[in-house]
Scaffold this motif. Structure first.
Motif, PDB file in Angstrom:
ATOM      1  N   VAL A   9       0.878  -1.169   0.000  1.00 48.54           N
ATOM      2  CA  VAL A   9       0.000   0.000   0.000  1.00 48.54           C
ATOM      3  C   VAL A   9       0.916   1.219   0.000  1.00 48.54           C
ATOM      4  O   VAL A   9       1.863   1.300   0.790  1.00 48.54           O
ATOM      5  CB  VAL A   9      -0.913   0.014   1.239  1.00 48.54           C
ATOM      6  CG1 VAL A   9      -1.691   1.317   1.329  1.00 48.54           C
ATOM      7  CG2 VAL A   9      -1.857  -1.180   1.208  1.00 48.54           C
ATOM      8  N   VAL A  10       0.648   2.170  -0.903  1.00 47.54           N
ATOM      9  CA  VAL A  10       1.494   3.350  -1.066  1.00 47.54           C
ATOM     10  C   VAL A  10       0.681   4.592  -0.722  1.00 47.54           C
ATOM     11  O   VAL A  10      -0.410   4.788  -1.245  1.00 47.54           O
ATOM     12  CB  VAL A  10       2.019   3.469  -2.509  1.00 47.54           C
ATOM     13  CG1 VAL A  10       2.927   4.679  -2.649  1.00 47.54           C
ATOM     14  CG2 VAL A  10       2.729   2.193  -2.930  1.00 47.54           C
ATOM     15  N   PRO A  16       7.979  11.890   2.243  1.00 46.39           N
ATOM     16  CA  PRO A  16       7.969  10.457   2.519  1.00 46.39           C
ATOM     17  C   PRO A  16       8.790  10.038   3.735  1.00 46.39           C
ATOM     18  O   PRO A  16       8.392   9.134   4.472  1.00 46.39           O
ATOM     19  CB  PRO A  16       8.551   9.841   1.242  1.00 46.39           C
ATOM     20  CG  PRO A  16       8.253  10.836   0.184  1.00 46.39           C
ATOM     21  CD  PRO A  16       8.380  12.173   0.868  1.00 46.39           C
ATOM     22  N   ILE A  17       9.910  10.685   3.966  1.00 48.89           N
ATOM     23  CA  ILE A  17      10.739  10.312   5.118  1.00 48.89           C
ATOM     24  C   ILE A  17      10.010  10.631   6.419  1.00 48.89           C
ATOM     25  O   ILE A  17       9.932   9.789   7.320  1.00 48.89           O
ATOM     26  CB  ILE A  17      12.107  11.006   5.054  1.00 48.89           C
ATOM     27  CG1 ILE A  17      12.905  10.467   3.865  1.00 48.89           C
ATOM     28  CG2 ILE A  17      12.879  10.790   6.361  1.00 48.89           C
ATOM     29  CD1 ILE A  17      14.180  11.205   3.590  1.00 48.89           C
ATOM     30  N   LEU A  51       4.550  -0.913   3.977  1.00 49.14           N
ATOM     31  CA  LEU A  51       3.802   0.303   3.688  1.00 49.14           C
ATOM     32  C   LEU A  51       4.801   1.230   3.029  1.00 49.14           C
ATOM     33  O   LEU A  51       5.943   1.346   3.487  1.00 49.14           O
ATOM     34  CB  LEU A  51       3.282   0.901   5.000  1.00 49.14           C
ATOM     35  CG  LEU A  51       2.275   2.026   4.964  1.00 49.14           C
ATOM     36  CD1 LEU A  51       1.026   1.654   4.180  1.00 49.14           C
ATOM     37  CD2 LEU A  51       1.889   2.409   6.387  1.00 49.14           C
ATOM     38  N   ALA A  52       4.414   1.861   1.922  1.00 47.99           N
ATOM     39  CA  ALA A  52       5.350   2.718   1.192  1.00 47.99           C
ATOM     40  C   ALA A  52       4.815   4.144   1.132  1.00 47.99           C
ATOM     41  O   ALA A  52       3.608   4.381   1.250  1.00 47.99           O
ATOM     42  CB  ALA A  52       5.584   2.184  -0.213  1.00 47.99           C
ATOM     43  N   PHE A  53       5.724   5.072   0.931  1.00 47.64           N
ATOM     44  CA  PHE A  53       5.410   6.499   0.913  1.00 47.64           C
ATOM     45  C   PHE A  53       6.071   7.110  -0.308  1.00 47.64           C
ATOM     46  O   PHE A  53       7.266   6.925  -0.526  1.00 47.64           O
ATOM     47  CB  PHE A  53       5.911   7.150   2.206  1.00 47.64           C
ATOM     48  CG  PHE A  53       5.433   6.403   3.418  1.00 47.64           C
ATOM     49  CD1 PHE A  53       4.210   6.697   3.986  1.00 47.64           C
ATOM     50  CD2 PHE A  53       6.188   5.377   3.957  1.00 47.64           C
ATOM     51  CE1 PHE A  53       3.745   5.977   5.082  1.00 47.64           C
ATOM     52  CE2 PHE A  53       5.740   4.659   5.047  1.00 47.64           C
ATOM     53  CZ  PHE A  53       4.509   4.966   5.613  1.00 47.64           C
ATOM     54  N   GLN A  54       5.272   7.838  -1.095  1.00 48.45           N
ATOM     55  CA  GLN A  54       5.744   8.392  -2.348  1.00 48.45           C
ATOM     56  C   GLN A  54       5.561   9.903  -2.350  1.00 48.45           C
ATOM     57  O   GLN A  54       4.499  10.412  -1.999  1.00 48.45           O
ATOM     58  CB  GLN A  54       4.928   7.773  -3.482  1.00 48.45           C
ATOM     59  CG  GLN A  54       5.199   8.341  -4.839  1.00 48.45           C
ATOM     60  CD  GLN A  54       4.396   7.606  -5.882  1.00 48.45           C
ATOM     61  OE1 GLN A  54       4.794   6.540  -6.314  1.00 48.45           O
ATOM     62  NE2 GLN A  54       3.270   8.166  -6.274  1.00 48.45           N
ATOM     63  N   SER A  55       6.597  10.607  -2.761  1.00 48.13           N
ATOM     64  CA  SER A  55       6.514  12.060  -2.865  1.00 48.13           C
ATOM     65  C   SER A  55       5.494  12.438  -3.932  1.00 48.13           C
ATOM     66  O   SER A  55       5.505  11.892  -5.035  1.00 48.13           O
ATOM     67  CB  SER A  55       7.884  12.625  -3.235  1.00 48.13           C
ATOM     68  OG  SER A  55       7.808  14.021  -3.368  1.00 48.13           O
ATOM     69  N   ALA A  56       4.613  13.369  -3.583  1.00 44.15           N
ATOM     70  CA  ALA A  56       3.577  13.813  -4.513  1.00 44.15           C
ATOM     71  C   ALA A  56       3.557  15.335  -4.542  1.00 44.15           C
ATOM     72  O   ALA A  56       2.959  15.963  -3.669  1.00 44.15           O
ATOM     73  CB  ALA A  56       2.217  13.266  -4.091  1.00 44.15           C
ATOM     74  N   PHE A  73      -9.443   6.004   0.902  1.00 40.29           N
ATOM     75  CA  PHE A  73      -9.290   4.815   1.735  1.00 40.29           C
ATOM     76  C   PHE A  73      -8.689   5.262   3.057  1.00 40.29           C
ATOM     77  O   PHE A  73      -8.258   6.400   3.206  1.00 40.29           O
ATOM     78  CB  PHE A  73      -8.402   3.759   1.058  1.00 40.29           C
ATOM     79  CG  PHE A  73      -6.938   4.044   1.169  1.00 40.29           C
ATOM     80  CD1 PHE A  73      -6.165   3.414   2.130  1.00 40.29           C
ATOM     81  CD2 PHE A  73      -6.333   4.955   0.325  1.00 40.29           C
ATOM     82  CE1 PHE A  73      -4.810   3.701   2.237  1.00 40.29           C
ATOM     83  CE2 PHE A  73      -4.989   5.234   0.424  1.00 40.29           C
ATOM     84  CZ  PHE A  73      -4.230   4.610   1.382  1.00 40.29           C
ATOM     85  N   HIS A  74      -8.654   4.353   4.021  1.00 44.02           N
ATOM     86  CA  HIS A  74      -7.986   4.650   5.286  1.00 44.02           C
ATOM     87  C   HIS A  74      -7.388   3.363   5.839  1.00 44.02           C
ATOM     88  O   HIS A  74      -7.740   2.275   5.393  1.00 44.02           O
ATOM     89  CB  HIS A  74      -8.944   5.303   6.292  1.00 44.02           C
ATOM     90  CG  HIS A  74     -10.006   4.385   6.804  1.00 44.02           C
ATOM     91  ND1 HIS A  74     -11.204   4.211   6.158  1.00 44.02           N
ATOM     92  CD2 HIS A  74     -10.035   3.585   7.880  1.00 44.02           C
ATOM     93  CE1 HIS A  74     -11.936   3.339   6.823  1.00 44.02           C
ATOM     94  NE2 HIS A  74     -11.251   2.941   7.871  1.00 44.02           N
ATOM     95  N   LEU A  75      -6.498   3.500   6.780  1.00 47.55           N
ATOM     96  CA  LEU A  75      -5.879   2.352   7.432  1.00 47.55           C
ATOM     97  C   LEU A  75      -6.583   2.087   8.752  1.00 47.55           C
ATOM     98  O   LEU A  75      -6.854   3.025   9.511  1.00 47.55           O
ATOM     99  CB  LEU A  75      -4.405   2.627   7.703  1.00 47.55           C
ATOM    100  CG  LEU A  75      -3.533   2.916   6.490  1.00 47.55           C
ATOM    101  CD1 LEU A  75      -2.140   3.356   6.935  1.00 47.55           C
ATOM    102  CD2 LEU A  75      -3.448   1.703   5.590  1.00 47.55           C
ATOM    103  N   ASP A  76      -6.884   0.827   9.044  1.00 46.54           N
ATOM    104  CA  ASP A  76      -7.366   0.419  10.356  1.00 46.54           C
ATOM    105  C   ASP A  76      -6.197  -0.238  11.076  1.00 46.54           C
ATOM    106  O   ASP A  76      -5.633  -1.211  10.582  1.00 46.54           O
ATOM    107  CB  ASP A  76      -8.513  -0.589  10.238  1.00 46.54           C
ATOM    108  CG  ASP A  76      -9.849   0.053   9.900  1.00 46.54           C
ATOM    109  OD1 ASP A  76      -9.958   1.290   9.966  1.00 46.54           O
ATOM    110  OD2 ASP A  76     -10.794  -0.692   9.582  1.00 46.54           O
TER     111      ASP A  76
END
Length: 122
Positions: A9-10, A16-17, A51-56, A73-76
């Motif tokens: 999931v991104v 992102p850091i 879990l990944a994080f992408q610069s937008a 969406f959301h995370l539980d």
């Protein structure tokens, strides 16, 4: 038979850091950055998930609950103690979105980039 297997999931975000550090403090795990810099960060979680994080660039956070800027969406996140988990995520920079009804088994927050997530009693 399944056609595919979920890889990761991104979350799009401005930093992102910083966001990976927030989720590492909440979920544990190990942060791994790409070789090119800070546009993509993976958080390898205990148990093999990621879990990944992408610069937008131009990222606009969702508004909860607002159909015009839907959360998509959301995370539980399952926790054994809602009060203790709430204290921890607020200290880490989360913002409460829907936490007034203390009789429910969940509470809704936004991470530092504005993504909604729920702490759920397990």
């Amino acid at each position: 038979m399944a056609v595919a297997e979920l890889g990761v999931v991104v979350l799009d975000c401005p930093d992102p850091i910083a966001l990976s550090r927030f989720y590492r403090a909440v979920l544990g795990g190990t942060i791994e950055r790409d070789d090119e810099g800070t546009d993509w960060v993976d958080l390898e979680l205990p148990g093999g998930q990621a879990l990944a994080f992408q610069s937008a660039p131009g990222y606009v956070p969702p508004e909860w609950p607002d159909a015009d800027r839907s959360q998509q969406f959301h995370l539980d996140l399952n926790v054994p103690d809602l009060d203790a988990a709430e204290e921890a995520v607020l200290r880490l920079g989360a913002k409460p979105l829907d936490t007034e009804d203390r009789s429910r088994s969940f509470r809704v927050y936004a991470d530092p980039a504005g993504h909604p997530f729920c702490l759920c009693a397990c």
